[in-house]
Design an enzyme around this catalytic site. Structure first.
Site, short mmCIF file in Angstrom:
data_model
loop_
_atom_site.label_atom_id
_atom_site.label_comp_id
_atom_site.label_asym_id
_atom_site.label_seq_id
_atom_site.Cartn_x
_atom_site.Cartn_y
_atom_site.Cartn_z
CD GLU A 143 -39.18 -17.03 1.81
OE1 GLU A 143 -38.87 -16.62 0.69
OE2 GLU A 143 -38.35 -17.55 2.58
CB CYS A 156 -42.57 -26.27 6.11
SG CYS A 156 -41.37 -25.51 7.21
CB CYS A 209 -36.82 -15.98 14.10
SG CYS A 209 -36.68 -17.12 15.51
CB CYS A 219 -30.04 -20.30 15.59
SG CYS A 219 -31.28 -20.67 16.86
CB CYS A 226 -31.20 -20.02 11.49
SG CYS A 226 -32.87 -19.87 10.83
CB CYS A 239 -33.88 -26.57 7.69
SG CYS A 239 -34.89 -28.03 7.60
N1 SAH Z 1 -37.72 -22.00 15.68
C1 SAH Z 1 -37.95 -23.42 15.51
C2 SAH Z 1 -38.15 -23.79 14.05
C3 SAH Z 1 -36.88 -23.60 13.24
S1 SAH Z 1 -36.69 -24.32 11.67
C4 SAH Z 1 -36.81 -24.20 16.09
O1 SAH Z 1 -35.81 -23.60 16.49
O2 SAH Z 1 -36.90 -25.41 16.19
C5 SAH Z 1 -36.49 -26.03 11.88
C6 SAH Z 1 -35.06 -26.54 12.08
O3 SAH Z 1 -34.12 -26.12 11.09
C7 SAH Z 1 -34.49 -26.14 13.42
O4 SAH Z 1 -33.96 -27.27 14.05
C8 SAH Z 1 -33.41 -25.18 13.01
O5 SAH Z 1 -32.41 -25.05 13.99
C9 SAH Z 1 -32.91 -25.82 11.74
N2 SAH Z 1 -32.06 -24.94 10.92
C10 SAH Z 1 -31.97 -23.60 10.96
N3 SAH Z 1 -31.07 -23.15 10.06
C11 SAH Z 1 -30.59 -24.23 9.42
C12 SAH Z 1 -29.64 -24.42 8.37
N4 SAH Z 1 -29.04 -23.39 7.78
N5 SAH Z 1 -29.40 -25.68 7.94
C13 SAH Z 1 -30.04 -26.73 8.51
N6 SAH Z 1 -30.95 -26.61 9.50
C14 SAH Z 1 -31.21 -25.37 9.96
#
Ligand code: SAH
Length: 347
Positions: free
Chosen positions: A84, A97, A104, A108, A111, A327
């Site tokens: 996506e 984006c 991934c 986390c 996420c 995000c």
């Molecule tokens: N792998 C990269 C890009 C991730 S997406 C990274 O870790 O930075 C960008 C941001 O969205 C990251 O800071 C990630 O931690 C955050 N994120 C992930 N899941 C989320 C959620 N459910 N709500 C809000 N932010 C989230």
């Protein structure tokens, strides 16, 4: 291929290197992938290109528009996998984006993409191709836009392809996206950060911090056990920043987990000596994610602590939540799902 590789490849085919620039312009400025339509190339060259070269372009298979103008695209890759990518208008600029991996590996806890596990790295062409296809579709190829590497995947876990993609995006004969308009967001893979510090083309850097103690971060961001908070902050304090530029620290706010005044004060102390700003991201909730979004009042109280210590702080607006484009909400459901994905979809 970047421009110089295409030049070499053309010469190897017995043609002149300068045609590479023409091809780049057709591909990246006009969005054309059919060599036959590249009318300033000779007929012989066009048929040679069609015989010897292939432009692999991610195909748009679904497009979902949010009430706030955000558009989420489901793209199919040449091996049938899906990713996506998201267009976020008026931020105030136009922003793409972009994903760097299918799924991934970082897992986390908050996420959704992490639930997929890592399926594979995206190729250079697939990373650049997302921008080319989306910008072409939206009529923005000749406009200025920003790119955030905040889609699916961890960019520093696919380091070489990501950096080469940024070099191609920056090429003056192509889309000419200055690295100043690109933000690379990373969970903080320390060896990757150290390599990044030596790059001639340097994107803006955003670090997904999310916690203020090692224990807390271990629990939320499992890779912290390998690259801990202290090591990441150390690498950040040595990171070469251009005049006036700053590192962004992203901090997802999870209700009653990492959103207390104590957390905010610890964050101030941790960031003390680093030139930075903080971007707070109130959790985007999703089925399968066991955390909650804090109230606006709590988010504001957290932000106030940072601001009162002269840290520039912003709260990220969640764009495209109604189409699950915000995000942490990117997850590809459908054919070829992994067991983890199926579980996530069921929950
Ligand atoms: N792998 C990269 C890009 C991730 S997406 C990274 O870790 O930075 C960008 C941001 O969205 C990251 O800071 C990630 O931690 C955050 N994120 C992930 N899941 C989320 C959620 N459910 N709500 C809000 N932010 C989230």
């Amino acid at each position: 291929m970047d421009l110089s590789e295409l030049e070499v490849a053309l010469e190897a085919q017995g043609t002149r290197a300068f045609h590479a620039r023409q091809i780049f312009q057709w591909l990246y400025r006009k969005g054309l992938t059919d060599f036959e339509q590249m009318t300033d190339l000779s007929r012989e060259l066009r048929s040679l290109l069609a015989r010897e070269f292939r432009v692999a372009t991610p195909q748009i298979v679904e497009r979902a528009a949010s009430a706030d103008g955000t558009v989420k695209f489901l793209l199919e890759l040449s091996d049938g996998r899906h990713i996506e990518s998201v267009f976020i208008p008026d931020t105030p600029s136009q922003t793409f984006c972009i994903s760097t991996q299918v799924g991934c590996a970082m897992k986390c806890g908050f996420c959704l993409t992490g639930k997929m596990g890592l399926v594979r790295n995206l190729t250079v062409g697939e990373i650049v191709g997302q921008v080319r296809v989306l910008a072409g579709e939206l009529g923005l190829l000749s406009k200025r836009f920003n790119i955030v590497l905040m889609g699916m995947g961890e960019p520093l876990h696919n380091y070489d392809n990501t950096m080469k993609a940024l070099r191609i995006l920056a090429d003056q004969h192509g889309m000419a996206v200055s690295p100043r308009r690109v933000t690379l967001s990373t969970v903080g893979v320390v060896p990757g950060l150290e390599r990044l510090a030596t790059e001639p083309l340097m994107p803006n850097l955003a670090i997904s911090l999310h916690a203020t103690t090692e224990d807390q971060r271990d629990a939320l961001v499992p890779v912290n056990r390998k690259y801990g908070l202290d090591d990441i902050l150390e690498a950040c304090s040595r990171f070469p920043l251009k005049r006036r530029s700053r590192i962004t620290f992203e901090y997802v706010l999870l209700k009653e987990v990492n959103d207390t005044i104590e957390d905010a004060r610890r964050l101030v102390r941790l960031l003390g000596s680093i030139r930075c700003k903080v971007n707070l991201i109130p959790l985007n909730e999703a089925a399968g994610i066991s955390f909650e979004r804090p109230s606006d009042a709590r988010v504001n109280a957290f932000a106030e602590v940072l601001a009162s210590h002269h840290i520039t702080v912003s709260v990220r607006k969640s764009r495209g939540r109604d189409i699950r484009a915000a995000c942490g909400q990117l997850i590809v459901e459908g054919l070829g799902r992994s067991p983890a994905q199926q579980a996530a979809a069921l929950i």
